[in-house]
Design an enzyme around this catalytic site. Structure first.
Site, PDB file in Angstrom:
ATOM      1  N   CYS A   2      -7.430 -57.655  52.637  1.00  0.00           N
ATOM      2  CA  CYS A   2      -7.362 -56.190  52.759  1.00  0.00           C
ATOM      3  C   CYS A   2      -8.788 -55.647  52.679  1.00  0.00           C
ATOM      4  O   CYS A   2      -9.714 -56.356  52.373  1.00  0.00           O
ATOM      5  CB  CYS A   2      -6.557 -55.600  51.606  1.00  0.00           C
ATOM      6  SG  CYS A   2      -4.912 -56.283  51.460  1.00  0.00           S
ATOM      7  N   ARG A  26      -9.978 -55.959  58.628  1.00  0.00           N
ATOM      8  CA  ARG A  26      -9.584 -56.842  57.511  1.00  0.00           C
ATOM      9  C   ARG A  26      -8.079 -56.790  57.267  1.00  0.00           C
ATOM     10  O   ARG A  26      -7.537 -57.602  56.499  1.00  0.00           O
ATOM     11  CB  ARG A  26     -10.315 -56.431  56.233  1.00  0.00           C
ATOM     12  CG  ARG A  26     -11.816 -56.521  56.304  1.00  0.00           C
ATOM     13  CD  ARG A  26     -12.475 -55.968  55.052  1.00  0.00           C
ATOM     14  NE  ARG A  26     -12.089 -56.730  53.893  1.00  0.00           N
ATOM     15  CZ  ARG A  26     -12.731 -57.841  53.483  1.00  0.00           C
ATOM     16  NH1 ARG A  26     -13.753 -58.288  54.179  1.00  0.00           N
ATOM     17  NH2 ARG A  26     -12.352 -58.508  52.414  1.00  0.00           N
ATOM     18  N   TRP A  72      -3.429 -55.910  54.587  1.00  0.00           N
ATOM     19  CA  TRP A  72      -2.811 -57.028  55.307  1.00  0.00           C
ATOM     20  C   TRP A  72      -1.800 -57.587  54.330  1.00  0.00           C
ATOM     21  O   TRP A  72      -2.173 -58.076  53.249  1.00  0.00           O
ATOM     22  CB  TRP A  72      -3.851 -58.080  55.677  1.00  0.00           C
ATOM     23  CG  TRP A  72      -3.262 -59.265  56.380  1.00  0.00           C
ATOM     24  CD1 TRP A  72      -2.687 -59.287  57.606  1.00  0.00           C
ATOM     25  CD2 TRP A  72      -3.167 -60.605  55.876  1.00  0.00           C
ATOM     26  NE1 TRP A  72      -2.258 -60.553  57.914  1.00  0.00           N
ATOM     27  CE2 TRP A  72      -2.536 -61.379  56.876  1.00  0.00           C
ATOM     28  CE3 TRP A  72      -3.578 -61.231  54.710  1.00  0.00           C
ATOM     29  CZ2 TRP A  72      -2.289 -62.738  56.734  1.00  0.00           C
ATOM     30  CZ3 TRP A  72      -3.341 -62.584  54.545  1.00  0.00           C
ATOM     31  CH2 TRP A  72      -2.703 -63.322  55.544  1.00  0.00           C
ATOM     32  N   ASN A  98      -7.784 -55.817  46.574  1.00  0.00           N
ATOM     33  CA  ASN A  98      -7.801 -56.864  47.603  1.00  0.00           C
ATOM     34  C   ASN A  98      -7.757 -58.200  46.874  1.00  0.00           C
ATOM     35  O   ASN A  98      -8.527 -58.441  45.951  1.00  0.00           O
ATOM     36  CB  ASN A  98      -9.069 -56.778  48.449  1.00  0.00           C
ATOM     37  CG  ASN A  98      -9.176 -57.972  49.406  1.00  0.00           C
ATOM     38  OD1 ASN A  98      -8.169 -58.467  49.890  1.00  0.00           O
ATOM     39  ND2 ASN A  98     -10.382 -58.463  49.614  1.00  0.00           N
ATOM     40  N   GLY A  99      -6.824 -59.071  47.299  1.00  0.00           N
ATOM     41  CA  GLY A  99      -6.738 -60.398  46.675  1.00  0.00           C
ATOM     42  C   GLY A  99      -5.302 -60.687  46.279  1.00  0.00           C
ATOM     43  O   GLY A  99      -4.357 -60.085  46.786  1.00  0.00           O
ATOM     44  N   GLU A 471      -8.876 -74.856  70.707  1.00  0.00           N
ATOM     45  CA  GLU A 471      -9.418 -73.488  70.586  1.00  0.00           C
ATOM     46  C   GLU A 471      -8.830 -72.582  71.656  1.00  0.00           C
ATOM     47  O   GLU A 471      -8.465 -71.421  71.379  1.00  0.00           O
ATOM     48  CB  GLU A 471     -10.941 -73.523  70.668  1.00  0.00           C
ATOM     49  CG  GLU A 471     -11.604 -72.171  70.560  1.00  0.00           C
ATOM     50  CD  GLU A 471     -11.234 -71.380  69.300  1.00  0.00           C
ATOM     51  OE1 GLU A 471     -10.695 -71.979  68.336  1.00  0.00           O
ATOM     52  OE2 GLU A 471     -11.452 -70.169  69.284  1.00  0.00           O
ATOM     53  N   LYS A 475      -6.649 -69.180  70.807  1.00  0.00           N
ATOM     54  CA  LYS A 475      -7.022 -67.862  71.367  1.00  0.00           C
ATOM     55  C   LYS A 475      -5.828 -67.225  72.046  1.00  0.00           C
ATOM     56  O   LYS A 475      -5.510 -66.065  71.865  1.00  0.00           O
ATOM     57  CB  LYS A 475      -8.156 -68.023  72.395  1.00  0.00           C
ATOM     58  CG  LYS A 475      -9.539 -68.181  71.835  1.00  0.00           C
ATOM     59  CD  LYS A 475     -10.080 -66.972  71.127  1.00  0.00           C
ATOM     60  CE  LYS A 475      -9.916 -66.933  69.650  1.00  0.00           C
ATOM     61  NZ  LYS A 475     -10.169 -67.950  68.736  1.00  0.00           N
ATOM     62  N   GLU A 478      -2.769 -66.265  69.587  1.00  0.00           N
ATOM     63  CA  GLU A 478      -2.992 -65.263  68.528  1.00  0.00           C
ATOM     64  C   GLU A 478      -3.143 -63.851  69.099  1.00  0.00           C
ATOM     65  O   GLU A 478      -2.979 -62.884  68.348  1.00  0.00           O
ATOM     66  CB  GLU A 478      -4.181 -65.622  67.653  1.00  0.00           C
ATOM     67  CG  GLU A 478      -5.544 -65.488  68.269  1.00  0.00           C
ATOM     68  CD  GLU A 478      -6.651 -65.727  67.244  1.00  0.00           C
ATOM     69  OE1 GLU A 478      -6.513 -65.362  66.073  1.00  0.00           O
ATOM     70  OE2 GLU A 478      -7.666 -66.314  67.645  1.00  0.00           O
ATOM     71  N   HIS A 494       4.215 -89.287  75.065  1.00  0.00           N
ATOM     72  CA  HIS A 494       4.921 -89.876  73.911  1.00  0.00           C
ATOM     73  C   HIS A 494       5.877 -88.878  73.280  1.00  0.00           C
ATOM     74  O   HIS A 494       6.037 -88.854  72.050  1.00  0.00           O
ATOM     75  CB  HIS A 494       3.907 -90.402  72.892  1.00  0.00           C
ATOM     76  CG  HIS A 494       3.015 -91.461  73.457  1.00  0.00           C
ATOM     77  ND1 HIS A 494       3.470 -92.729  73.763  1.00  0.00           N
ATOM     78  CD2 HIS A 494       1.719 -91.412  73.859  1.00  0.00           C
ATOM     79  CE1 HIS A 494       2.483 -93.426  74.294  1.00  0.00           C
ATOM     80  NE2 HIS A 494       1.399 -92.663  74.363  1.00  0.00           N
ATOM     81  N   LYS A 588      -8.955 -60.386  60.088  1.00  0.00           N
ATOM     82  CA  LYS A 588     -10.185 -61.037  60.548  1.00  0.00           C
ATOM     83  C   LYS A 588     -10.604 -62.172  59.633  1.00  0.00           C
ATOM     84  O   LYS A 588     -11.123 -63.173  60.078  1.00  0.00           O
ATOM     85  CB  LYS A 588     -11.325 -60.016  60.645  1.00  0.00           C
ATOM     86  CG  LYS A 588     -12.642 -60.597  61.145  1.00  0.00           C
ATOM     87  CD  LYS A 588     -12.517 -61.167  62.535  1.00  0.00           C
ATOM     88  CE  LYS A 588     -13.821 -61.810  62.998  1.00  0.00           C
ATOM     89  NZ  LYS A 588     -13.637 -62.590  64.268  1.00  0.00           N
TER      90      LYS A 588
HETATM   91  C1  AGP Z   1      -9.730 -67.213  65.021  1.00  0.00           C
HETATM   92  O1  AGP Z   1      -9.639 -66.522  66.241  1.00  0.00           O
HETATM   93  C2  AGP Z   1      -8.885 -66.608  63.949  1.00  0.00           C
HETATM   94  N1  AGP Z   1      -9.169 -65.242  63.760  1.00  0.00           N
HETATM   95  C3  AGP Z   1      -8.899 -67.422  62.671  1.00  0.00           C
HETATM   96  O2  AGP Z   1      -8.400 -68.697  62.970  1.00  0.00           O
HETATM   97  C4  AGP Z   1     -10.278 -67.601  61.987  1.00  0.00           C
HETATM   98  O3  AGP Z   1     -11.094 -68.428  62.775  1.00  0.00           O
HETATM   99  C5  AGP Z   1     -10.053 -68.307  60.631  1.00  0.00           C
HETATM  100  O4  AGP Z   1      -9.259 -67.458  59.823  1.00  0.00           O
HETATM  101  C6  AGP Z   1     -11.353 -68.655  59.914  1.00  0.00           C
HETATM  102  O5  AGP Z   1     -12.074 -67.477  59.657  1.00  0.00           O
HETATM  103  P1  AGP Z   1     -13.601 -67.643  59.135  1.00  0.00           P
HETATM  104  O6  AGP Z   1     -14.373 -68.285  60.266  1.00  0.00           O
HETATM  105  O7  AGP Z   1     -14.057 -66.258  58.817  1.00  0.00           O
HETATM  106  O8  AGP Z   1     -13.565 -68.544  57.934  1.00  0.00           O
END
Ligand code: AGP
Length: 593
Positions: A2, A26, A72, A98-99, A471, A475, A478, A494, A588
């Site tokens: 958050c 965030r 979040w 936050n936490g 990757e 992308k 998500e 397999h 993020k």
């Molecule tokens: C990647 O597009 C995502 N947003 C997510 O997987 C991100 O890479 C992951 O949470 C790690 O974040 P960081 O690099 O800030 O540690």
């Protein structure tokens, strides 16, 4: 994760709403503010985005003491009731958090037994009631007692109806304090403060901060002893930027320039920064991270296995923490994290440090928890990345990690000077190659039109192309919400081949000339079962939709072949009307385990 914000100063309502808009990356499930006017605190909070919150805040409302929050969801569904801030039971205090309060259930049970009722399902509301329950006649005493009773990760800001101070309690979750004349600010992210505060300070763990109306700020440990904390001028280049349109596209288009910046920054900051003596004794290297950061480690581990004759192990951070991986003083662990605040990665770094390994942070955020935790740190110089889907940071992680491994291999004598120099020089030609791919954006957007209704999208690659497949798949799923998986191309037959049928799309990444025939077989297998095939390769394959990429240095291919996949994910998501910068359910940086 958050975003929290609090301030004492002029135009506090407007400044808090602006800060919360910047902190939305965030978490954006709900938002709220608590406004002190006279001896009253009013709370305005709403499920949804900042626009929904701004719509309920009375025009012209102002104050000099405000706290705010963007959420979040962790404990409790997305709802207005679960939005922060929270009142204490007699409305003497209001808090944002936050936490995760790990012992909140036992604390909540005790408070419930005392007849205190809860308005939400959250762990955070417990803190609000606890402060008031611990209050006799001294707010600071109540805050200290509360701080000592909490377990877990927390950055909490408390506003008091009467004294007009702000109190913060911090352990593990990020909290930056900013000062500017008599104005005082609390914030989760330094980049949202740098335009307000002349000086900032990172709050250490297990600390209470008291901000008074006159602008005085004091740091204490949980026993009430004052702590000396250093303020510094924030780096304005890390200031939050606003763009018209999508951050994600802007950040993809920045890749060519940012990877050149990564290379410059690597050498400007002293290169590897490990002595030859230490390098020679390294027997094992881990690449540890989450999501995209993990994928960058997976990619460079493929190069490291070629360059080095030692154990090279990419590991997902949350697996590393709870599984048994050997660590000793000859172990070097790279902790990769764009934000430097990802809880899983931080916990993994704490574990390696406790076992005597060498911890090396590779991060985009220099004022981050991870950066202070590790023995060494390397900035990837991607500058602010705000789209939740990480793009330019991935490319910059690949460059920085490859330069680190290149130096280690050269110092160890595993590669000769020609190879070592060629890798360094190849970053500039890579940057030009990426520009050529970015110029194909229109044709990639047309492919997006073709595949946007796919039932599933599988990404295939062998050896160094498999991490790129991972990757590309991350992308796409998500931000478009289309189901997607990545597979080593040879593995498909397999079992997973059973899923191939009309409506399924396969994206094949084939950059290794030595494996072209193998990739051609995998492509034929899926086409024979009705799948549509898109191929990212410098080479031609029959009867598939091709996205051509130039040939670049073998150790840098991953930073190129991912770019068409970043664009493809972006265009598919746009065609589907998704919020590409703030996809549903995500944040993020995930600062909770
Ligand atoms: C990647 O597009 C995502 N947003 C997510 O997987 C991100 O890479 C992951 O949470 C790690 O974040 P960081 O690099 O800030 O540690």
């Amino acid at each position: 994760m958050c975003g929290i914000f609090g301030m004492i100063g002029n135009s506090a309502v407007g400044q808090t709403l602006t800060a919360l808009k910047r902190l939305e990356y965030r978490g954006y499930d709900s938002a709220g503010i608590a406004v002190k006017t006279g001896n009253e605190i009013s709370i305005y909070k709403q499920a949804g985005r900042m626009e929904q919150l701004q719509a309920i805040v009375p025009n012209g409302l102002d104050s000099t003491t405000v706290i705010g929050h963007t959420r979040w969801a962790t404990h409790g569904e997305v709802s207005t009731a679960n939005a922060h801030p929270f009142f204490s039971f007699n409305k003497r205090f209001a808090i944002v958090h936050n936490g995760i309060i790990e012992n909140y259930q036992s604390l909540k049970n005790e408070l419930t037994l005392r007849g205190i009722s809860f308005a939400s399902q959250t762990d955070s509301e417990t803190v609000a009631h606890l402060v008031e329950a611990n209050y006799k006649d001294d707010v600071f005493e109540a805050v200290k007692i509360t701080a000592k009773s909490l377990e877990g990760s927390f950055a909490i800001v408390i506003t008091d109806t009467v004294d007009g101070n702000l109190y913060a309690i911090k352990n593990k979750s990020p909290l930056v304090v900013g000062v500017d004349g008599q104005n005082v600010y609390f914030c989760s992210d330094i980049r949202c403060l740098s335009q307000y505060a002349a000086k900032v300070a990172q709050t250490p763990d297990n600390t209470i901060v008291v901000a008074e109306k006159n602008g005085k700020v004091t740091f204490y440990d949980f026993d009430g002893n004052t702590l000396p904390v250093k303020f510094f001028e924030p780096d304005k280049t890390e200031d939050f930027v606003h763009v018209d349109g999508d951050f994600m596209l802007k950040e993809i288009l920045e890749v060519p320039e940012k990877i050149r910046r990564s290379k410059r920054g690597y050498f400007e900051s002293g290169g590897l920064n490990l002595s030859a003596k230490v390098v020679h004794r390294i027997k094992r290297i881990y690449f540890i991270g989450c999501g995209t950061a993990y994928n960058s480690g997976l990619q460079v581990a493929s190069s490291a296995r070629e360059m080095l004759d030692i154990d090279v192990v990419p590991v997902i951070a949350s697996e590393f923490i709870y599984d048994r991986y050997p660590v000793d003083s000859d172990t070097l662990a790279f902790f990769i994290s764009q934000s430097g605040e990802t809880a899983d990665t931080i916990r993994a770094a704490e574990k390696v440090a406790s076992m005597g390994g060498i911890t090396y942070a590779v991060t985009n955020t220099q004022t981050s928890t991870l950066r202070y935790l590790c023995n060494r740190v390397k900035n990837i110089y991607a500058d602010g990345e705000y789209a939740v889907a990480s793009t330019k940071a991935y490319n910059c992680q690949l460059i920085t990690l490859t330069l680190l491994i290149n130096d280690i291999a050269y110092l160890k004598g595993s590669i000769d000077e020609v190879t070592h120099t060629k890798i360094i020089d190849s970053v500039d030609s890579l940057s030009i190659a990426i520009e050529t791919v970015l110029n194909c954006g229109y044709s990639i957007s047309k492919i997006a039109d073709e595949i946007k209704d796919s039932s599933s999208v599988f990404f295939l690659g062998r050896t160094r192309d498999y991490p790129t497949a991972e990757e590309g798949s991350l992308k796409l799923k998500e931000i478009s919400y289309i189901h997607s998986e990545a597979y080593p191309a040879g593995e498909l037959k397999h079992g997973t081949l059973a899923l191939m049928e009309e409506g399924v799309t396969v994206v094949a990444i084939a950059t290794d000339s030595a494996l072209i025939d193998k990739m051609a077989s995998s492509i034929a297998e899926v086409k024979a079962r009705g799948a549509r095939v898109i191929c990212v390769s410098p080479y031609s394959f029959e009867d598939v939709t091709s996205i051509k990429v130039p040939v670049v240095n073998r150790y840098l291919f991953g930073a190129l072949s991912v770019v068409p996949l970043q664009l493809l994910a972006y265009y598919v998501a746009k065609r589907l009307g998704r919020d590409v910068d703030k996809p549903r359910n995500l944040a993020k940086s995930v600062t909770v385990e």
